[in-house]
Scaffold this active site. Structure first.
Site, PDB file in Angstrom:
ATOM      1  N   LYS A 267      -3.220  -7.947   3.516  1.00  9.24           N
ATOM      2  CA  LYS A 267      -1.858  -7.795   4.041  1.00  9.24           C
ATOM      3  C   LYS A 267      -1.944  -7.490   5.526  1.00  9.24           C
ATOM      4  CE  LYS A 267       2.201  -4.677   3.936  1.00  9.24           C
ATOM      5  NZ  LYS A 267       2.905  -3.567   3.259  1.00  9.24           N
ATOM      6  N   ASP A 272       5.637  -2.603  10.448  1.00  4.75           N
ATOM      7  CA  ASP A 272       6.618  -2.615   9.361  1.00  4.75           C
ATOM      8  C   ASP A 272       7.757  -1.655   9.675  1.00  4.75           C
ATOM      9  OD1 ASP A 272       8.040  -2.717   7.029  1.00  4.75           O
ATOM     10  OD2 ASP A 272       6.495  -1.750   5.776  1.00  4.75           O
ATOM     11  N   LYS A 279      13.402   1.632   7.985  1.00  7.40           N
ATOM     12  CA  LYS A 279      12.750   2.899   7.650  1.00  7.40           C
ATOM     13  C   LYS A 279      13.322   4.025   8.503  1.00  7.40           C
ATOM     14  CE  LYS A 279       8.172   1.142   6.291  1.00  7.40           C
ATOM     15  NZ  LYS A 279       8.178   1.658   4.914  1.00  7.40           N
ATOM     16  N   ASP A 290       0.059  -1.070   9.046  1.00  6.27           N
ATOM     17  CA  ASP A 290       0.389  -1.872   7.865  1.00  6.27           C
ATOM     18  C   ASP A 290      -0.411  -3.185   7.798  1.00  6.27           C
ATOM     19  OD1 ASP A 290       1.752  -1.743   5.484  1.00  6.27           O
ATOM     20  OD2 ASP A 290       3.566  -2.724   6.245  1.00  6.27           O
ATOM     21  N   ASP A 349      12.225  -3.820   2.808  1.00  9.69           N
ATOM     22  CA  ASP A 349      11.036  -3.018   3.126  1.00  9.69           C
ATOM     23  C   ASP A 349       9.911  -3.251   2.115  1.00  9.69           C
ATOM     24  OD1 ASP A 349       9.481  -1.268   4.513  1.00  9.69           O
ATOM     25  OD2 ASP A 349      10.502   0.561   3.823  1.00  9.69           O
ATOM     26  N   GLU A 351       8.147  -5.758   1.764  1.00 11.88           N
ATOM     27  CA  GLU A 351       7.788  -7.046   2.386  1.00 11.88           C
ATOM     28  C   GLU A 351       6.348  -7.443   2.121  1.00 11.88           C
ATOM     29  OE1 GLU A 351       7.450  -4.272   3.864  1.00 11.88           O
ATOM     30  OE2 GLU A 351       5.474  -4.496   4.771  1.00 11.88           O
ATOM     31  N   ARG A 353       4.532  -7.469  -0.573  1.00 11.39           N
ATOM     32  CA  ARG A 353       4.383  -8.351  -1.736  1.00 11.39           C
ATOM     33  C   ARG A 353       4.963  -9.739  -1.453  1.00 11.39           C
ATOM     34  NH1 ARG A 353       7.781  -4.093  -5.236  1.00 11.39           N
ATOM     35  NH2 ARG A 353       6.889  -2.748  -3.627  1.00 11.39           N
TER      36      ARG A 353
HETATM   37  N1  BES Z   1       3.979  -0.552   4.196  1.00 12.12           N
HETATM   38  C1  BES Z   1       4.838   0.072   3.248  1.00 12.12           C
HETATM   39  C2  BES Z   1       4.094   1.030   2.318  1.00 12.12           C
HETATM   40  C3  BES Z   1       3.689   2.349   2.907  1.00 12.12           C
HETATM   41  C4  BES Z   1       4.621   3.348   3.097  1.00 12.12           C
HETATM   42  C5  BES Z   1       2.377   2.608   3.187  1.00 12.12           C
HETATM   43  C6  BES Z   1       4.232   4.571   3.592  1.00 12.12           C
HETATM   44  C7  BES Z   1       1.970   3.833   3.659  1.00 12.12           C
HETATM   45  C8  BES Z   1       2.906   4.824   3.870  1.00 12.12           C
HETATM   46  C9  BES Z   1       5.518  -0.963   2.375  1.00 12.12           C
HETATM   47  O1  BES Z   1       5.815  -2.152   3.000  1.00 12.12           O
HETATM   48  C10 BES Z   1       6.804  -0.362   1.934  1.00 12.12           C
HETATM   49  O2  BES Z   1       7.625  -0.122   2.764  1.00 12.12           O
HETATM   50  N2  BES Z   1       6.945  -0.135   0.641  1.00 12.12           N
HETATM   51  C11 BES Z   1       8.114   0.456   0.109  1.00 12.12           C
HETATM   52  C12 BES Z   1       8.449  -0.259  -1.167  1.00 12.12           C
HETATM   53  C13 BES Z   1       9.777   0.133  -1.748  1.00 12.12           C
HETATM   54  C14 BES Z   1      10.893  -0.362  -0.860  1.00 12.12           C
HETATM   55  C15 BES Z   1       9.889  -0.462  -3.123  1.00 12.12           C
HETATM   56  C16 BES Z   1       7.817   1.933  -0.158  1.00 12.12           C
HETATM   57  O3  BES Z   1       6.715   2.265  -0.580  1.00 12.12           O
HETATM   58  O4  BES Z   1       8.696   2.750   0.116  1.00 12.12           O
HETATM   59 ZN    ZN Z   2       4.625  -2.666   4.578  1.00 17.95          ZN
HETATM   60 MN    MN Z   3       7.670  -2.067   4.002  1.00 15.85          MN
END
Ligand code: BES
Ligand code: ZN
Ligand code: MN
Length: 497
Positions: A267, A272, A279, A290, A349, A351, A353
């Site tokens: 990835k 992000d 966020k 990210d 967010d 994204e 996947r």
């Molecule tokens: N890159 C983030 C995951 C992340 C968040 C990694 C905080 C490390 C610290 C990912 O793209 C994301 O935002 N995931 C969301 C998914 C949710 C919207 C289902 C998350 O984990 O909040």
């Molecule tokens: Zn992300």
């Molecule tokens: Mn994200």
């Protein structure tokens, strides 16, 4: 840093410093015994006086020890001998390197590597010493106008083994450690670079440079080609930013022509923001990390190439920014992935996947032996496993076991979570084949469930490195994980092939 292996006689080790260990209750390690013998009980006297009690984290520097060639002898407390496991060993190495750094010593003989660690062998000790030393010496100051001032850095480390017959094992382990360390450094550097420098274009340029240096095959696809491949899900994320996306294919051809490749998928979200599902501001800077999955793929390939692993390995990197411009994905949008499956984007967010699913479909073209994707995918993984283990989910138990084992030997562990059908329910959508989120419960698992729908044609595993790829707070910085795990996984595969 230069590394060499030496057997026996720490008392005859010339140079600025020799480092030996002392266990709790003032028990000297084998090398410390030899020093004491040469010094006619000088060390035993010091231990008796209680100036060094062998407690973990303690150290004592001695000058001009009689009968010893080196200018200094550094004693490192090892803690209880019965409890001398991975963590205590790593701490001992780190304490030694810290003290040597404070002293500004350029060259040292480290005789901690010969001390038995529970359930580990000499090779492991040497490899870990190399990795821990490199980790301690790592600095990221390329974005500062003047480099930070430091004492003279450690240039050369001589690692001690007890017997001559162990030299070859020690040297092989040191070479392995150096190759992994170089991959880890690459992953850390790329992670630490800010999003305005480390863009998708920059990542692709780094991949090209790596390919050139190590003779890897490379193809970098730009937007038009990605469109031609039909990667509608990946592109839907990319179009929210002015930075153009890249799809990178790297090849290490170490095995014979007919051998199916091990495919690593990274990835590569270089920033992000969350997109329209923006966020919160606090700690959003950390979303420059990210792309650490992509960085770990580059790091692992670098190590595999340096070690000339007899294995075919393909790295796939989908890289773009997740930003909220006028063309960005909106909650409720439906996109069509390369596989033909449609996706309702309920949260922009989620994204990672969306870009990985198209890379996983692309992997089908490669007729892979197996596919492992690496991604900072879910905050939920940090809640589940903290910062110690990476999350592991897989559609094949054999592959999962290989990765668990590789993490164990690399001391870069992962922990398996279930990928049961029951969880798939949470991804149901009224308007498309699936939704891109499954709600709060089991967030790491439902993210992997989503990916699994694009990985049905081969053995596949997913590493969620959201909690392990970087550190927050005062020590903020990339960790280079899980490069060591991946390299051990690849080495074992190369051995078996
Ligand atoms: N890159 C983030 C995951 C992340 C968040 C990694 C905080 C490390 C610290 C990912 O793209 C994301 O935002 N995931 C969301 C998914 C949710 C919207 C289902 C998350 O984990 O909040
Ligand atoms: Zn992300
Ligand atoms: Mn994200």
């Amino acid at each position: 840093m230069e590394i060499s292996i030496k057997s026996g006689s720490p008392e005859k080790q010339r140079g600025a410093c020799v480092v030996v260990g002392i266990f709790d209750h003032r028990k000297p390690s084998p090398a410390a015994e030899l020093i004491d013998k040469a010094a006619n009980g000088y060390l035993a006297d010091i231990l008796r006086r209680g100036d060094m009690d062998g407690k973990q984290g303690s150290s004592l520097l001695l000058h001009n020890v009689p009968g010893v060639s080196a200018e200094r002898v550094l004693l490192i407390g090892l803690g209880k001998e019965r409890e001398f496991r991975d963590k205590a060993y790593k701490e001992a190495i780190r304490t030694a390197i810290r003290v040597l750094g404070d002293l500004g010593v350029g060259e040292a003989g480290l005789y901690l590597t010969e001390i038995p660690v529970k359930k580990r062998d000499l090779g492991w000790n040497v490899e870990q010493a190399v990795l821990q030393a490199n980790d301690m010496l790592y600095r990221f100051d390329q974005m500062k106008s003047k480099p930070d001032e430091h004492k003279k850095p450690l240039r050369k480390l001589i690692l001690g083994v007890q017997r001559r017959g162990e030299m070859a094992q020690g040297e092989a382990a040191a070479a392995r450690g150096q190759a992994i360390a170089a991959g880890v450094k690459l992953a850390k550097d790329l992670g630490n670079l800010p999003g305005n420098i480390c863009t998708p274009t920059y990542l692709a340029d780094q991949a090209k440079a790596l390919a050139k240096e190590f003779g890897l095959g490379i193809e970098v696809m730009e937007r038009a080609e990605i469109e031609k491949l039909g990667m509608g899900s990946f592109l839907s994320v990319a179009k929210g930013s002015d930075e153009p996306p890249r799809f990178i294919v790297l090849n290490h051809k170490g095995g014979d022509k007919k051998q199916k490749p091990v495919v690593l998928v990274g990835k590569g979200i270089t920033f992000d923001s969350g997109g329209i599902s923006l966020k919160p501001a606090a700690e959003m800077d950390e979303m420059k990390y990210d792309m650490c999955g992509a960085a770990s793929v580059l790091g692992a390939l670098r190590a595999a190439a340096e070690l000339k692993l007899p294995l075919n390995i393909t790295g796939l990197i989908a890289t773009c920014e997740n930003m909220p411009n006028g063309r960005a994905n909106k909650p409720g949008d439906v996109v069509t992935s390369m596989s033909g499956q449609t996706i309702e984007i309920l949260n922009t967010d989620a994204e990672g996947r969306l870009i990985l699913c198209d890379a996983l479909t692309y992997a089908e073209k490669l007729d892979p032996a197996c596919v492992v994707d690496i991604a900072t995918l879910t905050g939920a993984c940090v809640i589940a496993l903290g910062h110690v283990a990476s999350g592991l989910l897989a559609n094949d138990d054999g592959l999962a076991r290989e990765l668990l084992q590789a993490g164990e030997t690399a001391a870069d562990r992962c922990w398996q979570l279930p990928l049961w059908d029951e969880y798939q329910e949470q991804l149901k959508s009224n308007f498309a084949d699936m939704a891109n989120i499954g709600g709060r419960p089991g967030g790491t698992i439902t993210a992997a469930c989503f990916l699994s729908k694009f990985a049905e044609k081969y053995d596949w595993a997913h590493l969620d490195i959201a909690g392990t790829a970087w550190k927050s707070g005062k020590e903020k910085g990339g960790t280079g994980r899980p490069v060591a795990l991946l390299v051990h996984f690849l080495m074992k595969r190369a051995d078996a092939s």
